[in-house]
Design a protein around this motif. Structure first.
Motif, PDB file in Angstrom:
ATOM      1  N   UNK A 138      -1.106   6.415   1.304  1.00  0.00           N
ATOM      2  CA  UNK A 138      -2.332   6.796   1.835  1.00  0.00           C
ATOM      3  C   UNK A 138      -2.294   7.226   3.124  1.00  0.00           C
ATOM      4  N   UNK A 139      -3.638   7.883   3.562  1.00  0.00           N
ATOM      5  CA  UNK A 139      -3.905   8.099   4.897  1.00  0.00           C
ATOM      6  C   UNK A 139      -4.841   6.992   5.402  1.00  0.00           C
ATOM      7  N   UNK A 140      -4.427   6.537   6.652  1.00  0.00           N
ATOM      8  CA  UNK A 140      -5.160   5.308   7.069  1.00  0.00           C
ATOM      9  C   UNK A 140      -5.531   5.354   8.423  1.00  0.00           C
ATOM     10  N   UNK A 141      -6.615   4.727   8.640  1.00  0.00           N
ATOM     11  CA  UNK A 141      -6.975   4.576  10.094  1.00  0.00           C
ATOM     12  C   UNK A 141      -7.295   3.419  10.578  1.00  0.00           C
ATOM     13  N   UNK A 142      -6.515   2.257   9.918  1.00  0.00           N
ATOM     14  CA  UNK A 142      -6.341   0.797  10.327  1.00  0.00           C
ATOM     15  C   UNK A 142      -5.108   0.054   9.700  1.00  0.00           C
ATOM     16  N   UNK A 158       4.086   2.079   2.381  1.00  0.00           N
ATOM     17  CA  UNK A 158       5.248   2.941   1.807  1.00  0.00           C
ATOM     18  C   UNK A 158       4.485   4.460   1.868  1.00  0.00           C
ATOM     19  N   UNK A 159       5.209   5.277   2.636  1.00  0.00           N
ATOM     20  CA  UNK A 159       4.897   6.722   2.461  1.00  0.00           C
ATOM     21  C   UNK A 159       3.515   6.871   2.867  1.00  0.00           C
ATOM     22  N   UNK A 160       3.032   6.064   3.889  1.00  0.00           N
ATOM     23  CA  UNK A 160       1.541   6.357   4.303  1.00  0.00           C
ATOM     24  C   UNK A 160       1.272   7.091   5.776  1.00  0.00           C
ATOM     25  N   UNK A 161       0.296   7.807   6.023  1.00  0.00           N
ATOM     26  CA  UNK A 161       0.158   8.340   7.125  1.00  0.00           C
ATOM     27  C   UNK A 161      -1.034   7.596   7.977  1.00  0.00           C
ATOM     28  N   UNK A 162      -0.675   7.278   9.175  1.00  0.00           N
ATOM     29  CA  UNK A 162      -1.795   6.479   9.974  1.00  0.00           C
ATOM     30  C   UNK A 162      -2.317   7.466  11.185  1.00  0.00           C
ATOM     31  N   UNK A 163      -3.397   7.222  11.273  1.00  0.00           N
ATOM     32  CA  UNK A 163      -4.160   8.152  12.316  1.00  0.00           C
ATOM     33  C   UNK A 163      -4.934   6.828  13.311  1.00  0.00           C
ATOM     34  N   UNK A 202       6.749   5.980   6.850  1.00  0.00           N
ATOM     35  CA  UNK A 202       5.396   6.119   7.044  1.00  0.00           C
ATOM     36  C   UNK A 202       5.350   6.920   8.443  1.00  0.00           C
ATOM     37  N   UNK A 203       4.543   7.587   8.636  1.00  0.00           N
ATOM     38  CA  UNK A 203       4.334   8.631   9.940  1.00  0.00           C
ATOM     39  C   UNK A 203       2.892   8.171  10.615  1.00  0.00           C
ATOM     40  N   UNK A 246       0.774  -1.070  -0.028  1.00  0.00           N
ATOM     41  CA  UNK A 246       0.096   0.076   0.028  1.00  0.00           C
ATOM     42  C   UNK A 246       0.947   1.275  -0.110  1.00  0.00           C
ATOM     43  N   UNK A 247       0.468   2.295  -0.992  1.00  0.00           N
ATOM     44  CA  UNK A 247       1.478   3.247  -1.095  1.00  0.00           C
ATOM     45  C   UNK A 247       0.733   4.790  -0.744  1.00  0.00           C
TER      46      UNK A 247
END
Length: 297
Positions: free
Chosen positions: A19-23, A31-36, A53-54, A16-17
């Protein structure tokens, strides 16, 4: 801090590249994703890989080391590390040949079907005071465990912190969860073997010691033997002799279970299988607790 970058080649990973994700999904390379994220079940991180990722939200301080997966939570900037305890099966209780064995330690097979987060140390006096506003100790040292606190006091601590949380909540471990975590895959009297020394366990002494002053077990948990006896969720009762899944003890009773033994106990009383009981509203010497963390969903 690098987040769990170990490669696991046995299972093909989904990629997965950007994206902003909540799970989080297991066996996935991000790769290069932001997680909340406010809470993550540790099983969701099995086989994950994170590249640049952050992380935002409550679940941001975490990683994996030689003992397994950990995360940290904070209250008023006081940090508590939690260890992910994976599901599994173990033999609870003790064999008839074990030293100091008591009649209520009947061996039986227990299945822990769900993993759980468990504090790597007993609750410290510093953390206790931050949450409750009062000292819970006979020995006023911040990095020693809160002690001389009864089960009801500890429940008040848990309820106070939970009232301020949204996604997750604290709880006591069950007696079965406690012994499973204490043993950390061992079958001996102690997680260190069939014998212990005082540089491994604080026992047969007159006062508590700072948390993490003795070595941890193989799952990264400190002072599961000795130091302070620890409250569990269960009412005290006799064991079921059959195979049980996720036991929670009797539905009611007069005594709550305590585990682990304390600093003034003999070696036989700090064994993995040793059981204690006491009234939940009465204080009893060097008794404290460590808590679990679970999702509210």
């Amino acid at each position: 801090m690098t987040k769990d970058n170990s490669m696991e080649h046995a299972i093909d990973k989904k990629i997965v590249k950007g994206k902003s994700l909540q799970e989080v999904q297991p066996h996935t390379k991000y790769m290069a994703c932001t997680f909340y994220l406010d809470y993550v079940d540790g099983e969701d991180l099995q086989g994950t890989e994170f590249d640049n990722c952050s992380f935002r939200g409550a679940f941001r301080d975490w990683g994996r080391d030689t003992y397994g997966l950990w995360m940290a939570i904070s209250y008023k900037n006081i940090r508590q590390v939690m260890r992910w305890i994976r599901p599994g099966t173990f033999i609870m209780g003790s064999p008839s040949t074990e030293m100091s064995r008591q009649a209520d330690e009947t061996q039986h097979k227990v299945i822990i079907s769900k993993g759980f987060w468990l504090a790597e140390t007993a609750c410290t006096q510093e953390l206790w005071k931050a949450v409750t506003g009062w000292s819970g100790s006979s020995f006023a040292v911040d990095n020693c465990p809160a002690d001389d606190v009864n089960w009801d006091d500890c429940q008040t601590f848990i309820n106070k912190w939970n009232s301020e949380m949204v996604e997750w909540e604290l709880c006591f471990p069950t007696e079965a969860q406690w012994e499973y975590a204490c043993r950390a895959g061992t079958t001996t009297a102690f997680s260190f073997g069939d014998n212990i020394a005082k540089d491994q366990v604080n026992y047969d002494l007159k006062r508590t010691a700072a948390v993490k002053s003795r070595p941890c077990n193989d799952w990264g948990l400190y002072e599961m033997h000795g130091n302070v006896c620890e409250w569990c969720e269960d009412w005290y009762g006799e064991y079921d002799s059959t195979v049980v899944m996720d036991p929670v003890g009797p539905s009611d009773g007069t005594d709550r279970v305590m585990r682990g033994g304390c600093c003034s106990d003999s070696s036989g009383n700090v064994r993995s299988a040793a059981r204690y009981k006491f009234w939940p509203n009465e204080n009893f010497g060097e008794v404290g607790f460590r808590f679990c963390l679970r999702s509210k969903k």
